[in-house]
Scaffold this motif. Sequence first.
Motif, PDB file in Angstrom:
ATOM      1  N   MET A  84      -0.591 -28.619  39.484  1.00 27.29           N
ATOM      2  CA  MET A  84      -1.458 -29.523  40.136  1.00 27.29           C
ATOM      3  C   MET A  84      -3.032 -29.386  40.048  1.00 27.29           C
ATOM      4  O   MET A  84      -3.534 -30.396  39.843  1.00 27.29           O
ATOM      5  CB  MET A  84      -1.008 -29.592  41.609  1.00 27.29           C
ATOM      6  CG  MET A  84       0.326 -30.210  42.063  1.00 27.29           C
ATOM      7  SD  MET A  84       0.982 -31.720  41.150  1.00 27.29           S
ATOM      8  CE  MET A  84      -0.399 -32.678  42.065  1.00 27.29           C
ATOM      9  N   PRO A  85      -3.645 -28.090  40.239  1.00 27.53           N
ATOM     10  CA  PRO A  85      -4.929 -27.930  39.938  1.00 27.53           C
ATOM     11  C   PRO A  85      -5.354 -28.355  38.379  1.00 27.53           C
ATOM     12  O   PRO A  85      -6.582 -28.810  38.252  1.00 27.53           O
ATOM     13  CB  PRO A  85      -5.016 -26.538  39.997  1.00 27.53           C
ATOM     14  CG  PRO A  85      -3.837 -25.965  40.868  1.00 27.53           C
ATOM     15  CD  PRO A  85      -2.656 -26.659  40.538  1.00 27.53           C
ATOM     16  N   ALA A  86      -4.323 -28.264  37.390  1.00 23.27           N
ATOM     17  CA  ALA A  86      -4.831 -28.666  36.154  1.00 23.27           C
ATOM     18  C   ALA A  86      -4.732 -30.004  35.896  1.00 23.27           C
ATOM     19  O   ALA A  86      -5.532 -30.697  35.138  1.00 23.27           O
ATOM     20  CB  ALA A  86      -3.833 -27.897  35.173  1.00 23.27           C
ATOM     21  N   LEU A  87      -3.832 -30.742  36.798  1.00 23.36           N
ATOM     22  CA  LEU A  87      -3.675 -32.327  36.488  1.00 23.36           C
ATOM     23  C   LEU A  87      -4.832 -33.240  37.061  1.00 23.36           C
ATOM     24  O   LEU A  87      -5.297 -34.144  36.726  1.00 23.36           O
ATOM     25  CB  LEU A  87      -2.486 -32.663  37.394  1.00 23.36           C
ATOM     26  CG  LEU A  87      -1.172 -32.326  36.759  1.00 23.36           C
ATOM     27  CD1 LEU A  87       0.094 -32.966  37.154  1.00 23.36           C
ATOM     28  CD2 LEU A  87      -0.994 -32.445  34.942  1.00 23.36           C
ATOM     29  N   GLY A  88      -5.063 -32.552  38.334  1.00 18.95           N
ATOM     30  CA  GLY A  88      -6.269 -33.461  38.973  1.00 18.95           C
ATOM     31  C   GLY A  88      -5.897 -34.872  39.160  1.00 18.95           C
ATOM     32  O   GLY A  88      -4.876 -35.052  39.732  1.00 18.95           O
ATOM     33  N   VAL A  89      -6.626 -35.781  38.910  1.00 21.23           N
ATOM     34  CA  VAL A  89      -6.276 -37.192  38.867  1.00 21.23           C
ATOM     35  C   VAL A  89      -6.234 -37.718  37.360  1.00 21.23           C
ATOM     36  O   VAL A  89      -6.425 -39.035  37.077  1.00 21.23           O
ATOM     37  CB  VAL A  89      -7.190 -37.855  39.620  1.00 21.23           C
ATOM     38  CG1 VAL A  89      -7.167 -37.541  41.327  1.00 21.23           C
ATOM     39  CG2 VAL A  89      -8.736 -37.806  39.358  1.00 21.23           C
ATOM     40  N   ASN A  90      -6.025 -36.716  36.532  1.00 18.12           N
ATOM     41  CA  ASN A  90      -5.797 -37.191  34.971  1.00 18.12           C
ATOM     42  C   ASN A  90      -4.386 -38.019  34.951  1.00 18.12           C
ATOM     43  O   ASN A  90      -3.475 -37.085  34.772  1.00 18.12           O
ATOM     44  CB  ASN A  90      -5.922 -36.064  34.458  1.00 18.12           C
ATOM     45  CG  ASN A  90      -6.143 -36.282  32.671  1.00 18.12           C
ATOM     46  OD1 ASN A  90      -5.312 -37.292  32.300  1.00 18.12           O
ATOM     47  ND2 ASN A  90      -7.016 -35.885  32.077  1.00 18.12           N
ATOM     48  N   LYS A  91      -4.396 -39.077  34.688  1.00 20.51           N
ATOM     49  CA  LYS A  91      -3.415 -39.969  34.587  1.00 20.51           C
ATOM     50  C   LYS A  91      -2.441 -39.585  33.436  1.00 20.51           C
ATOM     51  O   LYS A  91      -0.972 -39.539  33.418  1.00 20.51           O
ATOM     52  CB  LYS A  91      -3.678 -41.460  34.466  1.00 20.51           C
ATOM     53  CG  LYS A  91      -2.219 -42.301  34.475  1.00 20.51           C
ATOM     54  CD  LYS A  91      -2.765 -43.814  34.309  1.00 20.51           C
ATOM     55  CE  LYS A  91      -1.427 -44.867  34.072  1.00 20.51           C
ATOM     56  NZ  LYS A  91      -2.064 -46.099  33.786  1.00 20.51           N
ATOM     57  N   GLU A  92      -2.870 -39.289  32.192  1.00 18.63           N
ATOM     58  CA  GLU A  92      -2.298 -38.949  31.044  1.00 18.63           C
ATOM     59  C   GLU A  92      -1.407 -37.777  31.212  1.00 18.63           C
ATOM     60  O   GLU A  92      -0.558 -37.454  30.876  1.00 18.63           O
ATOM     61  CB  GLU A  92      -3.059 -38.968  29.966  1.00 18.63           C
ATOM     62  CG  GLU A  92      -3.731 -40.202  29.344  1.00 18.63           C
ATOM     63  CD  GLU A  92      -4.830 -40.787  30.262  1.00 18.63           C
ATOM     64  OE1 GLU A  92      -5.077 -40.159  31.088  1.00 18.63           O
ATOM     65  OE2 GLU A  92      -4.771 -42.197  30.229  1.00 18.63           O
ATOM     66  N   LEU A  93      -2.018 -36.577  32.078  1.00 16.42           N
ATOM     67  CA  LEU A  93      -1.363 -35.329  31.951  1.00 16.42           C
ATOM     68  C   LEU A  93      -0.162 -35.556  33.089  1.00 16.42           C
ATOM     69  O   LEU A  93       0.894 -34.972  32.973  1.00 16.42           O
ATOM     70  CB  LEU A  93      -2.412 -34.475  32.728  1.00 16.42           C
ATOM     71  CG  LEU A  93      -3.679 -33.983  31.663  1.00 16.42           C
ATOM     72  CD1 LEU A  93      -4.467 -32.884  32.261  1.00 16.42           C
ATOM     73  CD2 LEU A  93      -2.693 -33.272  30.382  1.00 16.42           C
ATOM     74  N   TRP A  94      -0.450 -36.377  33.942  1.00 19.21           N
ATOM     75  CA  TRP A  94       0.669 -36.763  34.950  1.00 19.21           C
ATOM     76  C   TRP A  94       1.834 -37.388  34.221  1.00 19.21           C
ATOM     77  O   TRP A  94       2.853 -37.135  34.382  1.00 19.21           O
ATOM     78  CB  TRP A  94       0.238 -37.646  36.248  1.00 19.21           C
ATOM     79  CG  TRP A  94      -0.541 -36.973  37.147  1.00 19.21           C
ATOM     80  CD1 TRP A  94      -2.052 -36.664  37.324  1.00 19.21           C
ATOM     81  CD2 TRP A  94       0.143 -36.576  38.468  1.00 19.21           C
ATOM     82  NE1 TRP A  94      -2.289 -36.076  38.625  1.00 19.21           N
ATOM     83  CE2 TRP A  94      -0.933 -36.210  39.330  1.00 19.21           C
ATOM     84  CE3 TRP A  94       1.383 -36.655  39.287  1.00 19.21           C
ATOM     85  CZ2 TRP A  94      -0.638 -35.667  40.398  1.00 19.21           C
ATOM     86  CZ3 TRP A  94       1.594 -36.165  40.161  1.00 19.21           C
ATOM     87  CH2 TRP A  94       0.604 -35.827  41.093  1.00 19.21           C
TER      88      TRP A  94
END
Length: 648
Positions: free
Chosen positions: A190-200
Amino acid sequence: MKLLNSRIFNSRVSSRNVSGKEKWLGYLIGPIGALLLNAVLASYLLPYYTDVLKLKSIWGGVFLAVFPIVSKVIDALTNILMGYIIDRTKHKQGKARPWLLLSAPLLAITGVLLVAVPNGSDTFRAIWVMLSYNLFYSFAFTIYSMSHSLMVPLSTRNTTQRGGLSVFNQVSTIMVSGIIVAFIFPTLIMPALGVNKELWILVISILSVIALPLTLLEYYYTKERITEESIDKREEKKIPYKLQLKAIFSDKYFVLLIVYFLIYTVGSTVKNIGLVYYCNYVLGTYQDGVTQMLVSVLGGIPMGIGIFLVWPLAKKFGKKNVTMIGFVIYALGSLICFLAPTNLYVVLAGQFIKNIGGLPCAYVFMALFADTLDHMEWKTGFRSDGTAMSIYNIIMVAAAGICTGIFGSFLNSTGYIEPVTKAEYFEKIGQLGSFTTQKTMEQIQLLDSTGTVAFVQSGATNTFITFAFVGLEILTGLACAGILLFVSVEKTIKRKQDIIVEREKETFAKEGKEWLPAEERSRLETERQDAEAEEIFMQELKSRCESKGLDFEKEAEAHRLAVKEKKIKTEEKQMLAEVKAQKKELMQKEKLERKLAGMKPEQLEKYNVRQAEKKAKDDAKWLKEKAKGDAYYEKTQVELAAFQRTGG
């Protein structure tokens, strides 16, 4: 369904008793894929919608509040339909397992579609979200959940073995999936994803694909022994759906368990939805990688210990009693958290205590539910597994949607401010220098390395989040304990199962057939299939030997020796398992004998009097219950006969 007649789709479980491979592969490892995917979505789908896709603002906040509730109405209907279909599925692979097989590819495909929302207008995104949400929850996961939930009730009538499977089944949900969702996700992912849609999208897609082979593993290492009891019978009489509904809703144990499950599910669902928000804004800071991990992992340690403690306690004191006392402890732990919701140490202690109380519910509920299904079969003369499980699943999935909608509505009404990327924040602020103003600094909670800017929430928002995570379960825990006071189905379940077997013997006798135990019928069917497969293999081997110039007799003899050795090893394993079970039973008997031998004459006399009084009391209660059950059974048979005469 004809395709499933091939031997390639047969269960890899052949033992009459529950085997070790069945426990580990079919009930622990196999379900991890689908349950892990569902656990991640249960915790993070709403934050994905609010924080990443920014759906909170669509249609003035109405969309995010209403669409989950509407979707769950659809989900409820598909659950009813799926229960109807499962109860009418007649196949040698079982009534639920064929649908478990179908769910494997469906979960992988719809799981990806659920998060891969293309950019576009608000209306386009709303339509995509609604369609993908229902394809996953109302279609793919409904099929999986319904069939998966029936694996324990249909596995065996042996209540001890069934209880063991229930424990293994819950370990995959609580211990394995929980560790990943509670530890790996909040600390690393989760800390690496943030609000990055592509990573989600990448992370959820990986989980969706992993679910495919693991669900297939669950399919191959489960076995419906109870369903196999119908093998070699004439085609079973059709049971009217109306009569099935009447049977389950007129049964007090089923109604009590369903009300109990509804209350428990609402409390735990609201808590699970609130976990991320509570740790981000009340107890810790946004995606700090520590707070959520500590709350989930340290609070959940009892769940790991529970596998070794719960079932021995349940066997000694009863499933109902242990679960009921557990819920009192459960409510106490929640109260401790509620009294100091911003103190990390107090909350961790409260969560630890709460999860100790939740152990029995987590590990033995499905065994208690399975006892209720057998109890209803005794009363009615037919099983209503699919119909009963559809009600169970409706509660589970409807609660998720309704609670999500209500939670989202409260977030919006209390003024929740979703996080944004640095770029979005700079665009709104207009210049970097605005970060230095006191007003802005009071609003900013975190500006982290992932490019996410989070904000301090209002008092009203934090109060709601706190009640959702640590307040509501005080009430639901006490309510569940009160309901369980009236659930005593396990006391007479063995007597009822014996009556079910006697009725089956009578049915075979009327039809002029020899009755054999279900496991023996299954073994004979497997032997027939193996003989057919062996004949085909020998024909193919002969053709291969002729084309390659090999000695057919020599190759055939080598093959027969290999098959014989494999059969001997299988029989040895089964014999060892039976010897182990007999040894365990003998040890328990010897333990009781030693206890009685160590008593003084007056103590032994008091013990015998107490046992005699208890037996007399239990027998009197059983005779009263049996009289009511027999009357209900006769009434049901009359209704069934009338249905058959009129053709439904």
